[in-house]
Scaffold this motif. Structure first.
Motif, PDB file in Angstrom:
ATOM      1  N   PHE A  72       0.924  -1.287   0.167  1.00 49.26           N
ATOM      2  CA  PHE A  72       0.318  -0.341  -0.363  1.00 49.26           C
ATOM      3  C   PHE A  72       1.083   1.309  -0.140  1.00 49.26           C
ATOM      4  CE2 PHE A  72      -2.742  -2.866   2.344  1.00 49.26           C
ATOM      5  CZ  PHE A  72      -3.794  -3.261   1.357  1.00 49.26           C
ATOM      6  N   LEU A  73       2.263   0.665  -0.349  1.00 51.08           N
ATOM      7  CA  LEU A  73       3.135   2.365  -0.309  1.00 51.08           C
ATOM      8  C   LEU A  73       3.627   2.611  -1.442  1.00 51.08           C
ATOM      9  CD1 LEU A  73       4.652   1.465   3.534  1.00 51.08           C
ATOM     10  CD2 LEU A  73       3.175   2.659   3.226  1.00 51.08           C
ATOM     11  N   ASP A  74       3.907   4.005  -2.044  1.00 46.72           N
ATOM     12  CA  ASP A  74       4.838   4.875  -2.677  1.00 46.72           C
ATOM     13  C   ASP A  74       6.018   4.956  -2.107  1.00 46.72           C
ATOM     14  OD1 ASP A  74       5.260   6.719  -1.304  1.00 46.72           O
ATOM     15  OD2 ASP A  74       3.632   8.156  -2.604  1.00 46.72           O
ATOM     16  N   ASP A  75       7.438   4.662  -3.029  1.00 44.25           N
ATOM     17  CA  ASP A  75       8.210   4.979  -3.119  1.00 44.25           C
ATOM     18  C   ASP A  75       8.803   5.687  -1.664  1.00 44.25           C
ATOM     19  OD1 ASP A  75       8.340   2.928  -5.287  1.00 44.25           O
ATOM     20  OD2 ASP A  75       9.174   5.079  -6.956  1.00 44.25           O
ATOM     21  N   GLN A  76       8.105   6.798  -1.537  1.00 45.46           N
ATOM     22  CA  GLN A  76       7.998   7.608  -0.287  1.00 45.46           C
ATOM     23  C   GLN A  76       7.369   6.904   0.828  1.00 45.46           C
ATOM     24  OE1 GLN A  76       7.753   9.370  -3.688  1.00 45.46           O
ATOM     25  NE2 GLN A  76       9.564   8.934  -4.027  1.00 45.46           N
ATOM     26  N   GLY A  77       7.231   5.288   1.182  1.00 41.07           N
ATOM     27  CA  GLY A  77       6.616   5.447   2.089  1.00 41.07           C
ATOM     28  C   GLY A  77       5.705   6.069   2.639  1.00 41.07           C
ATOM     29  N   LYS A  78       4.799   6.304   1.931  1.00 43.78           N
ATOM     30  CA  LYS A  78       3.428   6.519   1.736  1.00 43.78           C
ATOM     31  C   LYS A  78       2.074   6.108   1.229  1.00 43.78           C
ATOM     32  CE  LYS A  78       5.167  11.498   2.494  1.00 43.78           C
ATOM     33  NZ  LYS A  78       4.726  13.057   2.187  1.00 43.78           N
ATOM     34  N   MET A  79       1.008   5.703   1.579  1.00 42.21           N
ATOM     35  CA  MET A  79       0.047   5.273   1.209  1.00 42.21           C
ATOM     36  C   MET A  79      -0.139   6.037   0.329  1.00 42.21           C
ATOM     37  SD  MET A  79      -2.641   3.404   2.886  1.00 42.21           S
ATOM     38  CE  MET A  79      -1.327   3.330   4.466  1.00 42.21           C
ATOM     39  N   ILE A  80      -0.719   4.765  -0.316  1.00 41.05           N
ATOM     40  CA  ILE A  80      -1.713   4.520  -2.177  1.00 41.05           C
ATOM     41  C   ILE A  80      -3.161   4.911  -2.326  1.00 41.05           C
ATOM     42  CG2 ILE A  80      -0.847   4.218  -4.373  1.00 41.05           C
ATOM     43  CD1 ILE A  80       1.209   2.571  -3.490  1.00 41.05           C
TER      44      ILE A  80
END
Length: 418
Positions: free
Chosen positions: A400-408
């Protein structure tokens, strides 16, 4: 502050299974903290071990077929509406089938060594068809699972009525999933907990978790309304309430949210069914005590646990259409449970990057009973650093995380809801 190797937050069927599996070697100190909020999913389950049914979207009963039939009817005979059976991805399919295979031995173990009976019944699951739209949908399901044909059996109209004499004569046949059986959901939950207690697990029941203590990036204790419980590892088995635990423990959101399902249970009736049924209107399962469970809706309504007569009426009418004898039934009670949904309907298992002493065992949506066995087994393997029975990558929080570690994206189910 008492200190434990493991503190499991949540004593529903997933947390209870994890406690039981971790405690079998009796070499870890384990606590389970549980509070039964209204809508607890384990107490609202039908108890279906419907590995094939759930993996093909048929286990829930209602729910996706009416829209399909309406589209087909509106398109006219010359139309060709797109039909998309709700087939779960292969990792879930494999997980569900493996979990289902564990139940006979699990039943024997809990009965033999712990004296607890969760009423394992070999019933099978039939999708009962009433018209050409049902039949076409079943055919598309079969075509979508070519490698699972050994578990699919087509039942003619005559054979259906011979096997299930109380099914309406209007039914034209059935698609049967062999191996999709049932248990008593209350008994399974209690069996896991009682076996865990016998193995030395300490149960903090009717106890609310109020926070989580971290030192740096490590979880070191769980706060409860009655004091702190120190831990080497906290396991989040919080069901529909898992996100609050995640925010306390990791500071990160958890894409687990409540998905309401309304259910009817009848008074105790004479034996009407030899197996479990699902139709385009509902599922119907008769338990060993004679009660008939009829479910269920799929609604995103937050933590609302009220029942809605409109949906209760739809479920009852669907059941009476399938089993005319149910027109004589008295409804014993109706309720709404809150399934722990996830955006892709897959569980969330294992670690969270950057956080030590914390594991997820949540997001099982409508398949907690079915997948509790494999979840307990796998979480035991994770805690002990063993190779896992299934590949956990498809079930990892990181999906569920993008490359920056944030929720998609947003929290919602990627399926049609009523």
């Amino acid at each position: 502050m008492k200190q434990y190797d493991i503190v499991i937050c949540g004593g529903g069927v997933i947390g209870a299974s994890v406690a039981y599996h971790l405690s079998r070697e009796r070499d870890l100190s384990i606590a389970v903290v549980d509070y039964k909020y209204p809508g607890n999913a384990s107490r609202a389950s039908a108890g279906g071990l419907w590995a094939m049914g759930e993996s093909t979207g048929l286990g829930c009963g209602v729910i996706l077929f009416k829209t399909l039939s309406k589209q087909m009817q509106e398109s006219g005979e010359g139309g060709s509406p797109e039909i998309k059976p709700h087939i779960m991805p292969k990792p879930f399919f494999d997980m569900a089938m493996l979990s289902n295979q564990l139940y006979p031995a699990l039943y024997d173990d809990l009965m033999t060594h712990h004296g607890v009976d969760f009423k394992f019944e070999r019933t099978g699951l039939k999708f009962v068809m009433f018209d050409k739209y049902d039949k076409l949908y079943a055919e598309h399901i079969a075509a979508a699972i070519p490698d699972r044909q050994e578990h699919v059996r087509w039942v003619s109209q005559d054979d259906l009525h011979a096997q299930e004499p109380n099914v309406s004569r209007a039914a034209i046949g059935a698609m049967e999933f062999e191996g999709d059986h049932q248990i008593n959901p209350y008994r399974l939950n209690e069996a896991y907990l009682e076996a865990a207690r016998q193995n030395g697990v300490e149960l903090y029941l009717n106890t609310k978790v109020t926070g989580v203590v971290r030192q740096g990036n490590r979880v070191v204790a769980v706060e409860t309304e009655n004091g702190k419980l120190g831990c080497g590892t906290m396991i989040n088995a919080g069901g529909a309430w898992a996100e609050k635990l995640s925010l306390w423990a990791t500071g990160m959101p958890m894409p687990v949210f409540p998905v309401k399902g309304q259910v009817i249970v009848s008074e105790k009736l004479p034996k009407l069914l030899n197996g479990c049924l699902t139709t385009s209107d509902c599922y119907i399962a008769q338990k060993d005590n004679g009660e008939v469970l009829i479910g269920s809706t799929t609604e995103e309504r937050g933590f609302d646990t009220t029942t809605d007569m409109k949906y209760i009426k739809q479920l009852a009418q669907g059941a009476m259409k399938s089993i005319p004898e149910l027109k004589k039934m008295n409804i014993k009670r109706c309720w709404a449970g809150l399934r722990p949904g996830s955006p892709d309907e897959l569980p969330i298992l294992g670690a969270v990057p950057g956080i030590d002493g914390y594991l997820n065992a949540c997001g099982h949506f409508r398949t907690g009973m079915l997948t509790s066995a494999i979840t307990g087994k796998v979480m035991n393997e994770v805690v002990r650093g063993l190779p896992t029975t299934i590949d956990l990558e498809p079930f990892s929080y990181t999906r569920f995380l993008d490359d920056q570690g944030k929720m998609i994206g947003n929290y919602h189910l990627e399926v049609a809801l009523p």
